[in-house]
Motif scaffolding. Sequence first.
Motif, PDB file in Angstrom:
ATOM      1  N   ARG A   1      -4.905   9.957  -5.081  1.00 22.15           N
ATOM      2  CA  ARG A   1      -4.487  10.559  -6.353  1.00 22.15           C
ATOM      3  C   ARG A   1      -2.979  10.798  -6.364  1.00 22.15           C
ATOM      4  O   ARG A   1      -2.352  10.747  -7.423  1.00 22.15           O
ATOM      5  N   PHE A   2      -2.392  11.053  -5.194  1.00 16.08           N
ATOM      6  CA  PHE A   2      -0.945  11.262  -5.132  1.00 16.08           C
ATOM      7  C   PHE A   2      -0.195   9.927  -5.121  1.00 16.08           C
ATOM      8  O   PHE A   2       0.917   9.824  -5.633  1.00 16.08           O
ATOM      9  N   ARG A   3      -0.810   8.907  -4.526  1.00 16.17           N
ATOM     10  CA  ARG A   3      -0.187   7.576  -4.537  1.00 16.17           C
ATOM     11  C   ARG A   3       0.010   7.069  -5.963  1.00 16.17           C
ATOM     12  O   ARG A   3       0.949   6.329  -6.245  1.00 16.17           O
TER      13      ARG A   3
ATOM     14  N   ARG B   1       0.883  -1.174   0.000  1.00 15.35           N
ATOM     15  CA  ARG B   1       0.000   0.000   0.000  1.00 15.35           C
ATOM     16  C   ARG B   1       0.919   1.222   0.000  1.00 15.35           C
ATOM     17  O   ARG B   1       1.346   1.700   1.050  1.00 15.35           O
ATOM     18  N   PRO B   2       1.277   1.727  -1.186  1.00  9.84           N
ATOM     19  CA  PRO B   2       2.330   2.747  -1.271  1.00  9.84           C
ATOM     20  C   PRO B   2       1.982   4.033  -0.529  1.00  9.84           C
ATOM     21  O   PRO B   2       0.825   4.463  -0.494  1.00  9.84           O
ATOM     22  N   GLU B   3       2.999   4.633   0.061  1.00  9.14           N
ATOM     23  CA  GLU B   3       2.867   5.973   0.625  1.00  9.14           C
ATOM     24  C   GLU B   3       3.106   6.986  -0.498  1.00  9.14           C
ATOM     25  O   GLU B   3       3.503   6.621  -1.601  1.00  9.14           O
ATOM     26  N   PHE B   4       2.869   8.251  -0.211  1.00 10.26           N
ATOM     27  CA  PHE B   4       3.210   9.276  -1.192  1.00 10.26           C
ATOM     28  C   PHE B   4       4.099  10.322  -0.524  1.00 10.26           C
ATOM     29  O   PHE B   4       4.067  10.504   0.694  1.00 10.26           O
ATOM     30  N   VAL B   5       4.909  10.968  -1.334  1.00 11.23           N
ATOM     31  CA  VAL B   5       5.838  11.977  -0.835  1.00 11.23           C
ATOM     32  C   VAL B   5       5.611  13.272  -1.591  1.00 11.23           C
ATOM     33  O   VAL B   5       4.783  13.353  -2.505  1.00 11.23           O
ATOM     34  N   LEU B   6       6.363  14.281  -1.220  1.00 13.65           N
ATOM     35  CA  LEU B   6       6.201  15.606  -1.806  1.00 13.65           C
ATOM     36  C   LEU B   6       6.350  15.591  -3.319  1.00 13.65           C
ATOM     37  O   LEU B   6       5.581  16.227  -4.046  1.00 13.65           O
ATOM     38  N   ASP B   7       7.320  14.839  -3.815  1.00 16.29           N
ATOM     39  CA  ASP B   7       7.532  14.787  -5.264  1.00 16.29           C
ATOM     40  C   ASP B   7       6.318  14.204  -5.986  1.00 16.29           C
ATOM     41  O   ASP B   7       6.018  14.589  -7.122  1.00 16.29           O
ATOM     42  N   ASN B   8       5.618  13.259  -5.349  1.00 13.68           N
ATOM     43  CA  ASN B   8       4.413  12.692  -5.957  1.00 13.68           C
ATOM     44  C   ASN B   8       3.324  13.751  -6.113  1.00 13.68           C
ATOM     45  O   ASN B   8       2.618  13.793  -7.126  1.00 13.68           O
ATOM     46  N   VAL B   9       3.187  14.600  -5.107  1.00 16.27           N
ATOM     47  CA  VAL B   9       2.175  15.657  -5.160  1.00 16.27           C
ATOM     48  C   VAL B   9       2.492  16.627  -6.293  1.00 16.27           C
ATOM     49  O   VAL B   9       1.616  17.036  -7.058  1.00 16.27           O
TER      50      VAL B   9
ATOM     51  N   ILE C   1       2.419  -6.488  -5.785  1.00 18.97           N
ATOM     52  CA  ILE C   1       1.220  -5.757  -6.202  1.00 18.97           C
ATOM     53  C   ILE C   1       1.149  -4.471  -5.387  1.00 18.97           C
ATOM     54  O   ILE C   1       1.378  -4.479  -4.174  1.00 18.97           O
ATOM     55  N   TYR C   2       0.838  -3.381  -6.063  1.00 26.14           N
ATOM     56  CA  TYR C   2       0.789  -2.071  -5.427  1.00 26.14           C
ATOM     57  C   TYR C   2      -0.653  -1.557  -5.484  1.00 26.14           C
ATOM     58  O   TYR C   2      -1.166  -1.245  -6.564  1.00 26.14           O
ATOM     59  N   ALA C   3      -1.301  -1.522  -4.323  1.00 28.69           N
ATOM     60  CA  ALA C   3      -2.703  -1.089  -4.242  1.00 28.69           C
ATOM     61  C   ALA C   3      -2.738   0.427  -4.092  1.00 28.69           C
ATOM     62  O   ALA C   3      -2.675   0.966  -2.989  1.00 28.69           O
TER      63      ALA C   3
ATOM     64  N   VAL D   1      -4.141   6.848 -15.654  1.00 25.57           N
ATOM     65  CA  VAL D   1      -4.736   6.499 -14.358  1.00 25.57           C
ATOM     66  C   VAL D   1      -5.267   7.744 -13.649  1.00 25.57           C
ATOM     67  O   VAL D   1      -6.282   7.676 -12.942  1.00 25.57           O
ATOM     68  N   ILE D   2      -4.604   8.883 -13.835  1.00 24.85           N
ATOM     69  CA  ILE D   2      -5.140  10.133 -13.269  1.00 24.85           C
ATOM     70  C   ILE D   2      -6.510  10.421 -13.871  1.00 24.85           C
ATOM     71  O   ILE D   2      -7.478  10.728 -13.163  1.00 24.85           O
ATOM     72  N   ALA D   3      -6.598  10.318 -15.191  1.00 27.65           N
ATOM     73  CA  ALA D   3      -7.860  10.615 -15.874  1.00 27.65           C
ATOM     74  C   ALA D   3      -8.967   9.669 -15.421  1.00 27.65           C
ATOM     75  O   ALA D   3     -10.093  10.096 -15.138  1.00 27.65           O
ATOM     76  N   VAL D   4      -8.650   8.381 -15.347  1.00 28.72           N
ATOM     77  CA  VAL D   4      -9.654   7.398 -14.929  1.00 28.72           C
ATOM     78  C   VAL D   4     -10.070   7.643 -13.481  1.00 28.72           C
ATOM     79  O   VAL D   4     -11.261   7.630 -13.141  1.00 28.72           O
ATOM     80  N   TYR D   5      -9.093   7.877 -12.619  1.00 29.49           N
ATOM     81  CA  TYR D   5      -9.398   8.095 -11.199  1.00 29.49           C
ATOM     82  C   TYR D   5     -10.306   9.312 -11.016  1.00 29.49           C
ATOM     83  O   TYR D   5     -11.330   9.240 -10.328  1.00 29.49           O
ATOM     84  N   GLU D   6      -9.933  10.434 -11.626  1.00 31.51           N
ATOM     85  CA  GLU D   6     -10.711  11.660 -11.432  1.00 31.51           C
ATOM     86  C   GLU D   6     -12.102  11.541 -12.058  1.00 31.51           C
ATOM     87  O   GLU D   6     -13.086  12.038 -11.508  1.00 31.51           O
TER      88      GLU D   6
END
Length: 737
Positions: free
Chosen positions: A623-625, A477-485, A609-611, A578-583
Amino acid sequence: MNNLEENRLSLDRKLTASEETLVWKKPLSHKASEAERRLCQEIRRNWNRGEMKIATILLEGDAGSGKTQLAKALSAELGLPYTKITCFADMDKTDIIGAILPVISSERMEKLESAEQAVLKALYESDGFQSTTEVVMNVLGITQEQAALKMKQLLELIERNAGDEAVEYRFYPSEIVRAFKNGYLLEIQEPTVIRDAAVLMALNSALELDGSINLPTETVHRHPDFIAVITTNRSYAGTRPLNEALRDRVQHSEKMDLPTKEVMIERAAAKTGYKDEKMLDVLADIIIRLDQTARANAIKGVAGMRSYFYWADAVAGGASAKESLYHKVIYKITTDSEEIKILEEALKNQGLLASLEEVEAEMLKKKRIFDSIEIQTWGDIDETGFEHKNQTEVDGIALKKSSDSDESSSSVTDDSTTVERSDKVENGFTSYQPANPEPMTEDAKQQERDFRKKLNRNAREVVSDTLHKGVKLIVHRPEFVLDNVREYASLSKELMPVVREIARKTLPLLEHENAVEYARNQYYGSKFQADSVAYRDFRTFAKKRPPAESPSLAVGLRVDESASMSAFGRLEAAKRAVIAVYEFCQLCHIPVLIYGDTADTSKLEQMSIYAYTDWDRSDPSDRFRLMGIQARSNNRDGMALRIMAERLAGTSQQTRLLINISDGQPKAMDDYSGSYAAQDIQQTIAHYERKGITFLAAAIGQDKNLINQIYGNERFLDITNLHEFPAKLVRMIARYL
């Protein structure tokens, strides 16, 4: 052997196809109670013990305490067809055993009123599967009590008009007889309202373990699998104490009260999808207190689980928690002004109204902050739907200032991300740059760990009896960091106008689709849609929609994170997709599951696997993950598809769409490649298509022809222009709504 056969009490019994449809299917939101577990254990333990067998059960409690839900759960657990009867005051013996009805000639039929003709025709054409009362209810759209009265009137009318003509009669058994004879689980609702002692005597006889029912045509003996579940409300208007003889035939009884607060919260979260535990906790406290106060003050209404579910759902939908308290809970208990004051005073004295206001204020504050984040773009949108950047374009996230914010404020914080103000101002917009993500609390970390363990456990169980059973699997279950944002802000800028425009056009269609009689975009149907031919997917027909059907969709998106994705801009194209599909799914309220995967990162982790997003734990930070998607190692496509398809198969949506984004053929260590891997994928697709999953494969690499061969032309999307990929994918999803 399927689950239904495994649960069955009599293993040598084979249900018919129609009987299997009557076995209740537990929804995903169902949470087993202690009473359910206790009952199932007792029934199984005593099933083959002769006179100690438990086959008549009493569930007694207030409205909304889960009696019918428990009866249905027993049907699912024991593999028995479920049916029910609702008792009423004027029931007579024919409602217990069935009715003898005349079969009249067509000439005499024509002399009757149209409604009476319709009833008799339906009765003559019935196969005995429904009781006479049910047939009348369905034909005329009336209540059970009205249907029984109508049958008596119809019989009297036929006898009066019979004259000297010989009349042929036919016996129609009741629902009780059918369940008794065929071994169903029968719920008998509210027998305490029955007035006629003869009816109660007939019911008593049927509930004997070795009981029988004497019919005009035969004597029916109790089927060994027959279970009767009596459900009744305490102090229900019009009821009387349960008949002593009837109560004596009960082998197990449950006192149905509100469950514990923890169970209430768990069930509400599962049923409504609302995950704010602090709010659910306060709502549960209020329900419990109102229930106690109503009992103590002899207020007839009930604050039960139904009220809790509907209240939580209203709050989840944006309603004021305090205002909806009255419409969803208090007014269901009573509308008497004096009694309402008593309930309000009880909540006030316990500090629950203050707690509700505090939690609601906190929730609204978070919502205002989150809603203030708006992705801004500058430039014109061309005919492809994508905008051209101006040279003066500003990177970052532009924020709308909320109405109650301080003008001198230099930072805005939401649940997951802090964004700081920059001094750069262009085109009238202030630019904000994301700062460090806010650290998680210990409780949140523990919840995340528990969720990750659950994902790993479920995924390993799915592949435990497949060719992947020996593969060492870890679900992350990936975390997100500043660069991801920052990356999300950069990639999403040009996508959001396109996504919003597609959603804007789609949402009215959704409302229209729910209202019309025909479902569009079908492979077959009674109407041809000329405007759909251009899509070349053969979904060019519209078919009549059943009355209860409404369009619904769940989407799963699998992203291949193999090393070759790093070439030719494929990785960025996948991220934009994936951004487009998610939003789009967020805007249209579509449940979405986005997973990435790779293989052979190490000997101890042969499948990763990355959820990134999961509907069981939806979070705005997902969305940032998504920006954690990257090119890694090999790919074991069949295993990933199987795990995601199983998740989709467990949803209640009408359409379950699983999209695979990949740039090449499957390849992993231990010879998972070539025809062996292709066959695994094809078997997975065939297995889950039988469960209602629709597969699409979006090919963005050099192996398009091979991917086409594996998935089949009808499931294949050729993505030649990677820049157009996000919009094309979103429009494709919209067509399945």
